[in-house]
Design a protein around this motif. Structure first.
Motif, mmCIF file in Angstrom:
data_model
loop_
_atom_site.group_PDB
_atom_site.id
_atom_site.type_symbol
_atom_site.label_atom_id
_atom_site.label_comp_id
_atom_site.label_asym_id
_atom_site.label_seq_id
_atom_site.Cartn_x
_atom_site.Cartn_y
_atom_site.Cartn_z
ATOM 1 N N ARG A 107 0.860 -1.196 0.000
ATOM 2 C CA ARG A 107 0.000 0.000 0.000
ATOM 3 C C ARG A 107 0.893 1.241 0.000
ATOM 4 O O ARG A 107 0.914 2.014 0.958
ATOM 5 N N ASP A 108 1.638 1.437 -1.048
ATOM 6 C CA ASP A 108 2.601 2.530 -1.155
ATOM 7 C C ASP A 108 2.342 3.331 -2.425
ATOM 8 O O ASP A 108 2.732 2.919 -3.514
ATOM 9 N N PRO A 109 1.667 4.472 -2.327
ATOM 10 C CA PRO A 109 1.348 5.269 -3.507
ATOM 11 C C PRO A 109 2.572 5.742 -4.289
ATOM 12 O O PRO A 109 2.502 5.911 -5.505
ATOM 13 N N ILE A 110 3.689 5.934 -3.609
ATOM 14 C CA ILE A 110 4.912 6.344 -4.316
ATOM 15 C C ILE A 110 5.382 5.211 -5.231
ATOM 16 O O ILE A 110 5.785 5.448 -6.372
ATOM 17 N N LEU A 111 5.320 3.991 -4.756
ATOM 18 C CA LEU A 111 5.668 2.832 -5.575
ATOM 19 C C LEU A 111 4.767 2.767 -6.803
ATOM 20 O O LEU A 111 5.237 2.572 -7.922
ATOM 21 N N TRP A 112 3.479 2.940 -6.609
ATOM 22 C CA TRP A 112 2.546 2.894 -7.744
ATOM 23 C C TRP A 112 2.868 3.987 -8.747
ATOM 24 O O TRP A 112 2.874 3.761 -9.955
ATOM 25 N N PHE A 113 3.099 5.193 -8.242
ATOM 26 C CA PHE A 113 3.414 6.337 -9.101
ATOM 27 C C PHE A 113 4.641 6.056 -9.956
ATOM 28 O O PHE A 113 4.640 6.254 -11.175
ATOM 29 N N VAL A 114 5.694 5.561 -9.330
ATOM 30 C CA VAL A 114 6.932 5.263 -10.052
ATOM 31 C C VAL A 114 6.700 4.157 -11.078
ATOM 32 O O VAL A 114 7.182 4.235 -12.210
ATOM 33 N N MET A 115 5.963 3.132 -10.695
ATOM 34 C CA MET A 115 5.698 2.029 -11.633
ATOM 35 C C MET A 115 4.868 2.496 -12.832
ATOM 36 O O MET A 115 5.065 2.017 -13.944
ATOM 37 N N MET A 116 3.957 3.430 -12.604
ATOM 38 C CA MET A 116 3.165 3.968 -13.707
ATOM 39 C C MET A 116 4.027 4.756 -14.683
ATOM 40 O O MET A 116 3.765 4.768 -15.888
ATOM 41 N N LEU A 117 5.060 5.412 -14.167
ATOM 42 C CA LEU A 117 5.914 6.243 -15.015
ATOM 43 C C LEU A 117 7.080 5.502 -15.657
ATOM 44 O O LEU A 117 7.669 5.999 -16.612
ATOM 45 N N MET A 118 7.420 4.341 -15.156
ATOM 46 C CA MET A 118 8.606 3.632 -15.647
ATOM 47 C C MET A 118 8.635 3.463 -17.163
ATOM 48 O O MET A 118 9.658 3.738 -17.786
ATOM 49 N N PRO A 119 7.567 3.042 -17.813
ATOM 50 C CA PRO A 119 7.651 2.853 -19.265
ATOM 51 C C PRO A 119 7.772 4.157 -20.045
ATOM 52 O O PRO A 119 8.145 4.149 -21.205
ATOM 53 N N THR A 120 7.481 5.268 -19.412
ATOM 54 C CA THR A 120 7.494 6.552 -20.094
ATOM 55 C C THR A 120 8.873 7.198 -20.053
ATOM 56 O O THR A 120 9.104 8.217 -20.679
#
Length: 114
Positions: free
Chosen positions: A46-59
């Motif tokens: 439950r870590d929003p920073i992890l989710w944010f980073v994972m969403m941006l990784m392919p970009t």
């Protein structure tokens, strides 16, 4: 490279294709997928920073390893200059990432609230 020598060219079709995939296609795919994984499963903490980073990784920006790979592959100077120009253009248009950043941030906030 001597002054006045041909420095290679950047083919525009691949440049546009890479840009569209990098700034449009990958965010459209990665943001909903990570949001769904974060909210519908317990696979991620439950870590929003992890989710944010994972969403941006392919970009992220194109790999700087392209130049190293060209060296290892024995590419000539003209080809290396084309790669350098491609990377320069890619970094020049990197501010387009702001749309993916905002989308990822909003999706992370939504996932954290659910």
């Amino acid at each position: 490279m001597k002054k006045g020598e041909e420095s290679g060219s950047v083919p525009w079709t691949p440049m546009v294709l890479v840009t569209v995939i990098r700034f449009v296609v990958w965010p459209v795919v990665s943001i909903p997928v990570i949001w769904a994984v974060a909210t519908k499963t317990s696979w991620l903490d439950r870590d929003p920073i992890l989710w944010f980073v994972m969403m941006l990784m392919p970009t992220g920006p194109p790999a700087m390893k392209l130049t190293a790979l060209a060296d290892v592959n024995g590419a000539d100077e003209k080809e290396k200059m084309s790669i350098a120009k491609f990377l320069t253009i890619s970094y020049a248009i990197s501010p387009l990432i702001c749309f993916a950043v905002v989308g990822s941030l909003k999706a992370s906030q939504a996932a954290a609230g659910s």
